[in-house]
Design a protein around this motif. Structure first.
Motif, PDB file in Angstrom:
ATOM      1  N   THR A  66       0.858  -1.187   0.000  1.00 40.37           N
ATOM      2  CA  THR A  66       0.000   0.000   0.000  1.00 40.37           C
ATOM      3  C   THR A  66       0.894   1.236   0.000  1.00 40.37           C
ATOM      4  N   LYS A  67       0.382   2.291  -0.599  1.00 41.10           N
ATOM      5  CA  LYS A  67       1.088   3.580  -0.557  1.00 41.10           C
ATOM      6  C   LYS A  67       0.171   4.584   0.148  1.00 41.10           C
ATOM      7  N   ILE A  68       0.695   5.218   1.175  1.00 40.12           N
ATOM      8  CA  ILE A  68      -0.052   6.244   1.898  1.00 40.12           C
ATOM      9  C   ILE A  68       0.788   7.517   1.895  1.00 40.12           C
ATOM     10  N   ILE A  69       0.226   8.599   1.390  1.00 44.72           N
ATOM     11  CA  ILE A  69       0.941   9.874   1.381  1.00 44.72           C
ATOM     12  C   ILE A  69       0.401  10.726   2.528  1.00 44.72           C
ATOM     13  N   PRO A  70       1.194  10.895   3.593  1.00 49.86           N
ATOM     14  CA  PRO A  70       0.735  11.669   4.756  1.00 49.86           C
ATOM     15  C   PRO A  70       0.986  13.159   4.574  1.00 49.86           C
ATOM     16  N   SER A  71       0.650  13.916   5.606  1.00 48.01           N
ATOM     17  CA  SER A  71       0.807  15.373   5.559  1.00 48.01           C
ATOM     18  C   SER A  71       1.229  15.883   6.925  1.00 48.01           C
ATOM     19  N   ILE A  72       1.930  16.997   6.937  1.00 44.90           N
ATOM     20  CA  ILE A  72       2.331  17.620   8.201  1.00 44.90           C
ATOM     21  C   ILE A  72       1.114  18.030   9.019  1.00 44.90           C
ATOM     22  N   THR A  73      -0.031  18.197   8.362  1.00 46.07           N
ATOM     23  CA  THR A  73      -1.258  18.585   9.070  1.00 46.07           C
ATOM     24  C   THR A  73      -1.730  17.501  10.034  1.00 46.07           C
ATOM     25  N   HIS A  74      -1.204  16.293   9.912  1.00 46.63           N
ATOM     26  CA  HIS A  74      -1.575  15.227  10.844  1.00 46.63           C
ATOM     27  C   HIS A  74      -1.130  15.546  12.272  1.00 46.63           C
ATOM     28  N   LEU A  75      -0.209  16.489  12.415  1.00 47.74           N
ATOM     29  CA  LEU A  75       0.211  16.910  13.752  1.00 47.74           C
ATOM     30  C   LEU A  75      -0.966  17.458  14.548  1.00 47.74           C
ATOM     31  N   THR A  76      -1.978  17.957  13.865  1.00 49.07           N
ATOM     32  CA  THR A  76      -3.177  18.473  14.523  1.00 49.07           C
ATOM     33  C   THR A  76      -4.354  17.514  14.368  1.00 49.07           C
ATOM     34  N   GLY A  77      -4.073  16.295  13.906  1.00 52.52           N
ATOM     35  CA  GLY A  77      -5.149  15.318  13.719  1.00 52.52           C
ATOM     36  C   GLY A  77      -6.055  15.662  12.564  1.00 52.52           C
ATOM     37  N   SER A  78      -5.517  16.348  11.573  1.00 56.86           N
ATOM     38  CA  SER A  78      -6.342  16.803  10.451  1.00 56.86           C
ATOM     39  C   SER A  78      -5.623  16.574   9.132  1.00 56.86           C
ATOM     40  N   GLY A  79      -6.271  16.974   8.048  1.00 58.93           N
ATOM     41  CA  GLY A  79      -5.699  16.811   6.717  1.00 58.93           C
ATOM     42  C   GLY A  79      -6.021  15.453   6.126  1.00 58.93           C
ATOM     43  N   ALA A  80      -5.769  15.326   4.840  1.00 57.61           N
ATOM     44  CA  ALA A  80      -6.037  14.072   4.135  1.00 57.61           C
ATOM     45  C   ALA A  80      -4.796  13.208   4.090  1.00 57.61           C
ATOM     46  N   SER A  81      -4.977  11.907   4.287  1.00 56.90           N
ATOM     47  CA  SER A  81      -3.921  10.936   4.008  1.00 56.90           C
ATOM     48  C   SER A  81      -4.351  10.191   2.753  1.00 56.90           C
TER      49      SER A  81
END
Length: 281
Positions: free
Chosen positions: A113-128
């Protein structure tokens, strides 16, 4: 569930920290390894229970799910090293956009699987961004997406659109931050407002705007129409932006895609996957 992380740099450590902070994982469930082992040892000291593996192979052996949080040019070497201990029931997750599902499925016997995360996950938000391989069944997909739901909103995308999707979800925060930084600096120069005050106002504005758009209250066009009274200040400023930024976003997409294609060509050569293989997926 045992989860391994090969690579504990910026994004690897971000994922570990956010999964732990959100309650998605407990420290004892995590094994991690890094080229510089001192980094993993330090990480383990911050999260008692996290196991600092001595090698990447040890991380793979101890884990049901293995995250590859490494640079594109490192994939071939790392995969060849861990391959002897990888089993068909394991899930390998790449977080690197140019690395294709076909690259990994051709080199490893497991689920990919490929998952592209985001720095916004630091706040529990944004799209993965979730791109699942051919060997992933529905239960596997739900398992991975449930993990990411603790820190983000998992969204499935076609691998064809990985780059443009990443432009918004992963690179986007930097682009928007750059825009706000330029705006704040201009405000300080022109009016004397402090940088801290202008940044706070801009940040609150961005948060509120994001909520309006994400919750579906308005579209970008509708939002502009509601704020910009014909002949008013906002409308005049929007006309300036429209004329000044004409073509900028086309160029931005061209730049990010050109870099992506260059990395992809290098990976195709490294994995021995030519144009014929590319067309098969």
């Amino acid at each position: 569930m045992k989860v391994g992380f090969i690579g504990t740099g910026s994004m690897g450590s971000l994922l570990i920290n956010t999964f732990l902070a959100s309650g998605a994982l407990d420290a004892y469930q995590i094994t991690a390894s890094n080229r510089t082992r001192e980094k993993v040892v330090n990480l383990a000291s911050l999260h008692p229970g996290l196991y600092p593996a001595k090698t990447n192979r040890e991380t793979a052996e101890r884990s049901n799910i293995v995250f590859l949080c490494i640079k594109p040019h490192e994939f071939k070497e790392v995969i060849e090293y861990i391959k002897p201990v990888v089993t068909p029931d394991q899930i390998i997750i790449s977080i690197t956009s140019p690395v294709q599902i076909r690259h990994l499925e051709s080199a490893l016997p497991c689920k990919i699987t490929k998952i592209i995360p985001s720095i916004t996950h630091l706040t529990g938000s944004g799209a993965s961004l979730c791109i699942h391989g051919n060997r992933m069944n529905d239960e596997d997909k739900q398992r991975v997406e449930m993990l990411f739901s603790y820190i983000s909103r998992p969204i499935r995308v076609e691998e064809t659109y990985t780059r443009i999707s990443s432009d918004f979800s992963s690179c986007g925060p930097a682009f928007v931050a750059f825009f706000l930084e330029q705006w704040v600096e201009a405000a300080v120069r022109k009016t004397g407002i402090t940088s801290d005050e202008a940044t706070r106002l801009a940040s609150e504005m961005l948060l509120g705007t994001g909520k309006l758009l994400a919750e579906g209250a308005v579209t970008p066009s509708q939002l502009q129409e509601r704020v910009a009274v014909p002949g008013g200040i906002t409308a005049k400023a929007l006309n300036l932006l429209d004329s000044s930024l004409a073509g900028v976003f086309d160029q931005l997409i061209q730049v990010t895609h050109a870099k992506y294609e260059k990395d992809l060509e290098a990976l195709d050569a490294e994995f021995g996957a030519g144009e014929i293989n590319r067309q098969q997926y």
